[in-house]
Design a protein around this motif. Structure first.
Motif, PDB file in Angstrom:
ATOM      1  N   LEU A 112     -12.196  16.372   0.167  1.00 44.75           N
ATOM      2  CA  LEU A 112     -11.381  15.654  -0.821  1.00 44.75           C
ATOM      3  C   LEU A 112     -11.652  14.171  -0.632  1.00 44.75           C
ATOM      4  N   LEU A 115       0.835  -1.203   0.000  1.00 41.05           N
ATOM      5  CA  LEU A 115       0.000   0.000   0.000  1.00 41.05           C
ATOM      6  C   LEU A 115       0.870   1.253   0.000  1.00 41.05           C
ATOM      7  N   VAL A 116       0.336   2.291  -0.588  1.00 42.80           N
ATOM      8  CA  VAL A 116       0.921   3.621  -0.433  1.00 42.80           C
ATOM      9  C   VAL A 116      -0.184   4.518   0.113  1.00 42.80           C
ATOM     10  N   MET A 117       0.145   5.298   1.115  1.00 40.44           N
ATOM     11  CA  MET A 117      -0.823   6.240   1.677  1.00 40.44           C
ATOM     12  C   MET A 117      -0.823   7.513   0.842  1.00 40.44           C
ATOM     13  N   ALA A 118      -1.969   7.823   0.239  1.00 40.20           N
ATOM     14  CA  ALA A 118      -2.104   9.080  -0.505  1.00 40.20           C
ATOM     15  C   ALA A 118      -2.380  10.204   0.487  1.00 40.20           C
ATOM     16  N   ARG A 119      -1.872  11.365   0.166  1.00 40.76           N
ATOM     17  CA  ARG A 119      -2.094  12.509   1.034  1.00 40.76           C
ATOM     18  C   ARG A 119      -2.676  13.680   0.270  1.00 40.76           C
ATOM     19  N   GLY A 120      -3.447  14.473   0.984  1.00 40.55           N
ATOM     20  CA  GLY A 120      -3.931  15.734   0.440  1.00 40.55           C
ATOM     21  C   GLY A 120      -3.396  16.852   1.304  1.00 40.55           C
ATOM     22  N   PRO A 169       1.408  -4.815   3.571  1.00 45.85           N
ATOM     23  CA  PRO A 169       2.335  -3.863   4.200  1.00 45.85           C
ATOM     24  C   PRO A 169       2.216  -2.497   3.529  1.00 45.85           C
ATOM     25  N   PHE A 185     -11.606  10.005  -2.691  1.00 42.59           N
ATOM     26  CA  PHE A 185     -11.286   9.128  -3.820  1.00 42.59           C
ATOM     27  C   PHE A 185     -12.465   9.092  -4.792  1.00 42.59           C
ATOM     28  N   PRO A 228       1.934  14.930  -0.855  1.00 38.94           N
ATOM     29  CA  PRO A 228       0.549  15.414  -0.990  1.00 38.94           C
ATOM     30  C   PRO A 228       0.207  15.667  -2.457  1.00 38.94           C
ATOM     31  N   ILE A 229      -0.988  15.251  -2.855  1.00 41.44           N
ATOM     32  CA  ILE A 229      -1.369  15.445  -4.249  1.00 41.44           C
ATOM     33  C   ILE A 229      -1.523  16.935  -4.538  1.00 41.44           C
ATOM     34  N   ALA A 257       5.011   3.078   1.555  1.00 42.45           N
ATOM     35  CA  ALA A 257       5.419   4.485   1.614  1.00 42.45           C
ATOM     36  C   ALA A 257       4.199   5.366   1.804  1.00 42.45           C
ATOM     37  N   PRO A 281      -0.429  18.893   5.273  1.00 44.03           N
ATOM     38  CA  PRO A 281      -0.839  17.600   4.698  1.00 44.03           C
ATOM     39  C   PRO A 281      -1.731  16.785   5.636  1.00 44.03           C
ATOM     40  N   PHE A 282      -2.585  15.955   5.033  1.00 49.04           N
ATOM     41  CA  PHE A 282      -3.355  14.977   5.803  1.00 49.04           C
ATOM     42  C   PHE A 282      -3.410  13.686   5.003  1.00 49.04           C
ATOM     43  N   ASN A 283      -3.686  12.591   5.717  1.00 48.67           N
ATOM     44  CA  ASN A 283      -3.751  11.285   5.054  1.00 48.67           C
ATOM     45  C   ASN A 283      -5.122  11.090   4.429  1.00 48.67           C
ATOM     46  N   LEU A 284      -5.130  10.929   3.117  1.00 47.38           N
ATOM     47  CA  LEU A 284      -6.397  10.805   2.384  1.00 47.38           C
ATOM     48  C   LEU A 284      -6.899   9.365   2.389  1.00 47.38           C
ATOM     49  N   GLY A 285      -6.006   8.429   2.223  1.00 48.30           N
ATOM     50  CA  GLY A 285      -6.385   7.013   2.158  1.00 48.30           C
ATOM     51  C   GLY A 285      -5.308   6.264   1.406  1.00 48.30           C
ATOM     52  N   GLU A 286      -5.372   4.937   1.491  1.00 49.74           N
ATOM     53  CA  GLU A 286      -4.310   4.153   0.870  1.00 49.74           C
ATOM     54  C   GLU A 286      -4.707   3.661  -0.526  1.00 49.74           C
ATOM     55  N   MET A 287      -3.718   3.200  -1.259  1.00 53.78           N
ATOM     56  CA  MET A 287      -3.990   2.595  -2.564  1.00 53.78           C
ATOM     57  C   MET A 287      -3.087   1.384  -2.711  1.00 53.78           C
ATOM     58  N   THR A 288      -3.521   0.423  -3.518  1.00 52.02           N
ATOM     59  CA  THR A 288      -2.662  -0.736  -3.731  1.00 52.02           C
ATOM     60  C   THR A 288      -1.563  -0.363  -4.729  1.00 52.02           C
ATOM     61  N   PRO A 300       1.508  14.396   8.969  1.00 60.57           N
ATOM     62  CA  PRO A 300       0.149  14.311   9.497  1.00 60.57           C
ATOM     63  C   PRO A 300      -0.043  13.095  10.394  1.00 60.57           C
ATOM     64  N   TYR A 334      -7.772   2.666  -2.429  1.00 62.52           N
ATOM     65  CA  TYR A 334      -8.031   2.914  -3.843  1.00 62.52           C
ATOM     66  C   TYR A 334      -7.594   1.710  -4.668  1.00 62.52           C
ATOM     67  N   ALA A 364       2.770   8.872   0.152  1.00 59.33           N
ATOM     68  CA  ALA A 364       3.026   9.676  -1.038  1.00 59.33           C
ATOM     69  C   ALA A 364       3.190  11.140  -0.660  1.00 59.33           C
ATOM     70  N   SER A 390     -11.302   3.415   2.349  1.00 55.77           N
ATOM     71  CA  SER A 390     -10.020   4.111   2.417  1.00 55.77           C
ATOM     72  C   SER A 390      -8.940   3.291   1.727  1.00 55.77           C
TER      73      SER A 390
END
Lengths: 154, 379
Positions: free
Chosen positions: B290, A52-57, B87, B292, B94-95, B90, A65-72, B190, B56, B92, B54
Motif C-alpha cells: 500500500l 499533519l495527520v498520520m494516515a493508516r492502512g 505538529p 501513496f 485506517p483507510i 491526529a 492497522p499500520f502507519n502508512l504516512g502523514e499528510m498535511t 500500531p 502526502y 486517521a 512519507s
C-alpha cells in the motif's frame, strides 16, 4: 433537507456538511458565498494552522492497522456572534479553506440560517462533488475489460 | 589534539549555490516550469516523492521536485525535512480500501472477478515506443484511444454501480473455501517508526510502515530477488487497485468522526503459494502493498518483500536478504541511505590524517620485521 439541524442524528448531518466543505475548493465556496449576504463576523479561537495527520492502512487490507504516512492538514476553530463554535479540518495547506469551512460549520448550526445555507452552499457543493465522482466512474467504466469467448471455432 | 582550521569555504559555497540556482533555472529563454505543471504533468514523480517522503502533499512534492532539479531522492529529503517542522494533529482511522473510488483494478488470478477487470490509465499494453508527437506539443499518437471511447459507456447501469460501491478484495473469493489465510483482526495501536527507533525483530505494523516509505528501487530489486530464487514466494497478483480513499479522523473536540478529504493510494494484494509448514497448513498466503499515489511497481514490490519477511512467522527457512527483516528495514530508507553514503564526501581530513599515520607506522614495522627476517636467514 428542510428540517433544520435537529432530529434523531444531528451529528450525521454535521458530518455530512463538514465532509462536503472539506472536499470543496476555496474558489467554489467563495463563488457560492458571493451570491449571498456577507457572512457574519466571527472570532478565531484556534488557527488556521497547518499540521499533519498520520494516515493508516490495514495489513492485508483488513487486518491490524499500520502507519502508512502523514499528510498535511489545516485546521481552524471559530466562534460566531451567536457563540456557536465551528470546527474544520481539511487536507492540504490552505488557511482560507479551513477558516471558511469552520465559519460555515458554525453558521450551519444556526437554525435561522441552516436551511438557506444548505440550499445555497452545501447542496451545490455536494452536487458538483457527486458529478465529479460520477464522471470519474464513467471514465473508469470505459476501461473495464469486456471478455468474450471464442466459442465454436470448428 | 588541535582543531584543524576548516574555515575559508564560505565564498566558494556562496558561489557554488549561485551557480546551482542558475543551472536549476537553465536557459532563461526557455519558459520556467511551474509547480502546477509539475503536479499536473509529472504526476508519477510527485507520487513517488510523496510516498518516499512519507508526506502526502502534491503541491509541496512538486515544489521539492522543482527545487531538486528532478532529483527525486533529494526531493523526498526536502519534503521529509519540511514535515519535521509541523505538529501532528491526529492519526486517521485506517483507510477502507474496499470503499475505494477506483480508477484501476486488475487481478491476475481471476478473469471474471466481481466488479471486473478495470484497466484505468495504465502504461500496460503501450508499445514503449517514444512518441515524437509529444516532443512537438501535439496530442499523443493514434494508438491512444479516441476521446470518444470515454463517452461510449454505460451512463448508469450495474457496471458503474460496481465501480462506485464497495468492492471486496479478490482474496475474499478464496476465503470461502478456507484456502487463503485471513487477516488477523488485532486492533492494537500500531507502532510508529517516526516516534520510536526501530528495534528488531520488528512487528508487521512497523515493517509495513517502513516499506510504504521505502525506496522503490531498493524494494523492486529485493522483490525481484525473491522471484529469482533468493527466498522464493511463488507470487501471483491477486489484485491491484488504484483510486481515492476518504481520510477520516476523530477530533476529540467533536466527539464524532469526520472526513477531511480524499487521497489517492495504490494497493496490491499478492497471493503466494505455500506448501505448509509446522507453523501453518498448506494454503495461499498473502503479501500486502500500500502506498501513496499511483505507484503500482512500488506496491507490488512492497507486497513481495512483505511476504518474504514473513518467512520466520510461517516456519520457512530464512536464507535470503529479502527475508531478513533487519537487513531490509535498515536499508530500505533512501533518505537514511543517501545521508550515510553522501556524508563520505564531507571533510574527513583529520580522520584521514590519523589513518595515514597508522598506515605509515604499520609499514615501518612491517619493513623492520622483514629486514630482521632477512638478517636471521643470512646468519
Amino acid at each position: 433537507m428542510a428540517e433544520g439541524i435537529t432530529g434523531p442524528e444531528p451529528n450525521v448531518k454535521r458530518q455530512r456538511w463538514m465532509a462536503v466543505l472539506a472536499r470543496a475548493s476555496v474558489t467554489e465556496i467563495e463563488a457560492l458565498l458571493a451570491g449571498m449576504e456577507p457572512p457574519r463576523p466571527h472570532i478565531r479561537l484556534r488557527g488556521p494552522e497547518i499540521g499533519l495527520v498520520m494516515a493508516r492502512g490495514r495489513a492485508g487490507g483488513g487486518g491490524a492497522p499500520f502507519n502508512l504516512g502523514e499528510m498535511t492538514v489545516t485546521r481552524c476553530t471559530v466562534r460566531d456572534a451567536g457563540g456557536r463554535i465551528g470546527h474544520a479540518y481539511v487536507i492540504g495547506r490552505d488557511p482560507r479553506h479551513a477558516e471558511l469551512a469552520a465559519m460555515l460549520d458554525a453558521a450551519m448550526q444556526d437554525e435561522a440560517r441552516h436551511d438557506r445555507l444548505e440550499r445555497m452552499i452545501i447542496a451545490p457543493l455536494a452536487a458538483s462533488q457527486a458529478e465529479a465522482r460520477a464522471a470519474s466512474a464513467r471514465k473508469t467504466a470505459a476501461t473495464r475489460v469486456q471478455f468474450f469467448t471464442m466459442a465454436n471455432m470448428r | 589534539m588541535a582543531y584543524v582550521a576548516v574555515k575559508g569555504g564560505e565564498r566558494a559555497i556562496d558561489a557554488a549555490h549561485a551557480w546551482l540556482a542558475e543551472e536549476r533555472r537553465g536557459d532563461p529563454d526557455v519558459p520556467e516550469i511551474t509547480i502546477a505543471q509539475i503536479g499536473e504533468q509529472l504526476g508519477r514523480a510527485v507520487d513517488r516523492v510523496m510516498a518516499e517522503a512519507s508526506c502526502y502533499d502534491p503541491a509541496l512534492a512538486s515544489l521539492a521536485i522543482k527545487q531538486a532539479q528532478g532529483d527525486l531522492i533529494e526531493a523526498a529529503f526536502l519534503l521529509r525535512a519540511y514535515r519535521t517542522t509541523l505538529p501532528r494533529f491526529a492519526a486517521a482511522r485506517p483507510i477502507d480500501t474496499d470503499a475505494m473510488q477506483i480508477s484501476r483494478r486488475i487481478s491476475a488470478i481471476y478473469k471474471d472477478l466481481p466488479g471486473g477487470q478495470v484497466l484505468g490509465p495504465t502504461y500496460d499494453y503501450t508499445h514503449r515506443l517514444l512518441d515524437f508527437r509529444l516532443a512537438d506539443g501535439a496530442p499523443p499518437a493514434d494508438d491512444s484511444p479516441p476521446a470518444s471511447a470515454l463517452q461510449d459507456m454505460p451512463k448508469n447501469g450495474a457496471e458503474e454501480g460496481a465501480a462506485a460501491g464497495r468492492m471486496k478484495p479478490v482474496s475474499a473469493i478464496l476465503a470461502h473455501e478456507g484456502l487463503i489465510e485471513e487477516d488477523d483482526v488485532a486492533d492494537a495501536p500500531p507502532g510508529d517508526l517516526t516516534r520510536e527507533p526501530l528495534a528488531f525483530p520488528a512487528g508487521r505494523d512497523l515493517r509495513l510502515q517502513a516499506l510504504a516509505r521505502g525506496d522503490e528501487g531498493f524494494l523492486l530489486s529485493l522483490g525481484y530477488s525473491t522471484q529469482r530464487g533468493w527466498g522464493g514466494t511463488h507470487p501471483f497478483v491477486g489484485e491491484i487497485r488504484v483510486g481515492e480513499v476518504a481520510i477520516e479522523i476523530d477530533p476529540p473536540e467533536l466527539g464524532f468522526p469526520i472526513e477531511i478529504g480524499d487521497i489517492i493510494v495504490t494497493e496490491c494484494q499478492m497471493v503466494n503459494q505455500f506448501k505448509g509448514s509446522k507453523a501453518a497448513p498448506p494454503q495461499f498466503t498473502r503479501g500486502y502493498g500500500l502506498c501513496f499515489g499511483h505507484g503500482e511497481r512500488k506496491a507490488m514490490a512492497m507486497a513481495l518483500v512483505d511476504r518474504a519477511m514473513r518467512a520466520e512467522e510461517l516456519g520457512e527457512e530464512v536464507i535470503a536478504p529479502a527475508q531478513t527483516i533487519e537487513f531490509v528495514l535498515s536499508h530500505c530508507d533512501n533518505i537514511e541511505a543517501t545521508g550515510f553514503v553522501e556524508h563520505l564526501k564531507l571533510p574527513h581530513y583529520v580522520d584521514f590524517q590519523s589513518e595515514l599515520e597508522t598506515i605509515r607506522r604499520l609499514r615501518r614495522e612491517a619493513e623492520a620485521f622483514a629486514s630482521q627476517d632477512r638478517r636471521e636467514a643470512a646468519e
